[in-house]
Structures are given as structure tokens and as C-alpha cells.
Design an enzyme around this catalytic site. Structure first.
Site, PDB file in Angstrom:
ATOM      1  CB  SER A 114     -11.739 -16.585  19.245  1.00  0.00           C
ATOM      2  OG  SER A 114     -10.316 -16.272  19.315  1.00  0.00           O
ATOM      3  CG  HIS A 165     -13.470 -13.367  18.320  1.00  0.00           C
ATOM      4  ND1 HIS A 165     -12.879 -12.175  18.154  1.00  0.00           N
ATOM      5  CD2 HIS A 165     -12.819 -14.674  18.468  1.00  0.00           C
ATOM      6  CE1 HIS A 165     -11.421 -12.649  18.423  1.00  0.00           C
ATOM      7  NE2 HIS A 165     -11.625 -14.008  18.433  1.00  0.00           N
TER       8      HIS A 165
END
Length: 211
Positions: A114, A165
Site C-alpha cells: 500500500s 498509505h
């Protein structure tokens, strides 16, 4: 529009091979996922290897599909080598942020590409603001990805590295500016919008906690 180059194919192949190995071999997955206790024991490789493991097939598919959509813009504008550097630095940057957030939680574990994918998303949007993903503007997808990450951090019950992220997006944004600072002048509104989204979510994390 979504042509795959050899470097992207290699990256996706590496994720598929290592992730499927992890699906089938729990000891392999445990050895290479991001884990605070393991890192504190000196297993620094986890910062890197965890980015090629995934929680399940859906997690893997979503990350690789997203990479497929956004990698083309980065490769086209910056080339294979810089694409790979952004991918890997975003991976490491995302996991380093996770380490800073969770360094006192010795049982904390996470995995997934991610962070790396977020870096490519933000790089791609910055380089090509007009890109669309099935008629959805790329910047909407990117900001939505960060919002999803923020709420994922609040849950922390799926073993996915949601704070990675955010760290990956920051790394991708900064590296893209380093490689092509002209986008500040040519894509000013996009650059300001992405930076504002990053700052707002960072403030939210600081004032509401990362869990």
C-alpha cells in the site's frame, strides 16, 4: 492507455509470487511481514519484504490493479528507473512511518504494498492531473485512497498497513517534485490540492491519534 512496461510487470510479478507464497506458508509470511518485535530484534529486512506480502487475494488484487492504472503515467513522464525508485522509496517511507507510529507496540504487525502504491498514485496524479480511472478523475481516487487509509488506521483490525498509505503518498509526492519540479508551475492546482489533502490528514492524525 494502460500499457504495461517491463519494470511494472516485474514489480507485479514479484508481488504475486511472494504474496502467494505467504498465503500458503504461514511461517514464511510471519518471518517477512512488518512486525515491531521482529524489527527490534534486528530484523530490518521487514521494512522491505513486508511490502511484497498481502493479507489476502482481494488485498493483493486491489493493490496490483491500482498500480496497473497509475504506473503508466509515472513511467511515461519519468522513465523506468525513477518509477522503480519512487515505488521502493515509498514502500520504505510508508513502513518507516508505521514504525514511528507503532514502535512501542511490540505485537503490531502489518503487510502490503500500500505504501509503494500510494507513492505511485500521488506521483501519477501530480504528473498527469487529467488522468481518469473509468471516468473517475485520478485526483478523486488518490484523495479517496488517503481518506480510506485514515479510517483504516482508526480500525486497525485487518492487518493492512494503513498508515503506510499515508507515508507512501508523502514520499511519492516529494520524490516527484524532486525529479520534475516543473509540475509545480504546470500543474499548480493539482500540486496544491494534493499537498492540502496530505496536510489535513496529517493534522487529523496528530489530533485524533493514529488508532
Amino acid at each position: 492507455m494502460y500499457n504495461l512496461d517491463i519494470v511494472t510487470i516485474v514489480v507485479i510479478a514479484a508481488n504475486l509470487i511472494i504474496s502467494f507464497k505467504g498465503f500458503q506458508d504461514y511461517s514464511f509470511r510471519s518471518k517477512y511481514l512488518f512486525n515491531i518485535a521482529g524489527i527490534e530484534r534486528g530484523e530490518q529486512w521487514r521494512f522491505f519484504t513486508s511490502g511484497f506480502l498481502h493479507a489476502d487475494q482481494r488485498h493483493l488484487f486491489f493493490n496490483m490493479l491500482t498500480l496497473f492504472f497509475f504506473s503508466g503515467a509515472v513511467v511515461r513522464e519519468l522513465g523506468d528507473i525513477k518509477f522503480l525508485i519512487i515505488y521502493l522509496v515509498s514502500l520504505l517511507g510508508g513502513n518507516f512511518l508505521s514504525y514511528l507510529f507503532h514502535k512501542d507496540e511490540y505485537h503490531y504487525s502489518a503487510l502490503g504494498a500500500s505504501g509503494a502504491v500510494s507513492g505511485i498514485i500521488y506521483s501519477g496524479i501530480l504528473l498527469d492531473p487529467g488522468m481518469t480511472i473509468y471516468f473517475v478523475p485520478g485526483y478523486v481516487f488518490g484523495i479517496g485512497y488517503l481518506i480510506y487509509s485514515f479510517y483504516g488506521m482508526k480500525k486497525l483490525n485487518d492487518n493492512i498497513g494503513h498508515d503506510a498509505h499515508f507515508g507512501g503518498a508523502v514520499a511519492g509526492f516529494i520524490l516527484t517534485l524532486i525529479y520534475n519540479f516543473d509540475v509545480v508551475y504546470t500543474n499548480t492546482v493539482t500540486a496544491i490540492g494534493l499537498l492540502a489533502a496530505i496536510i489535513v490528514l496529517f493534522i487529523l492524525m496528530r489530533f485524533t491519534g493514529n488508532r
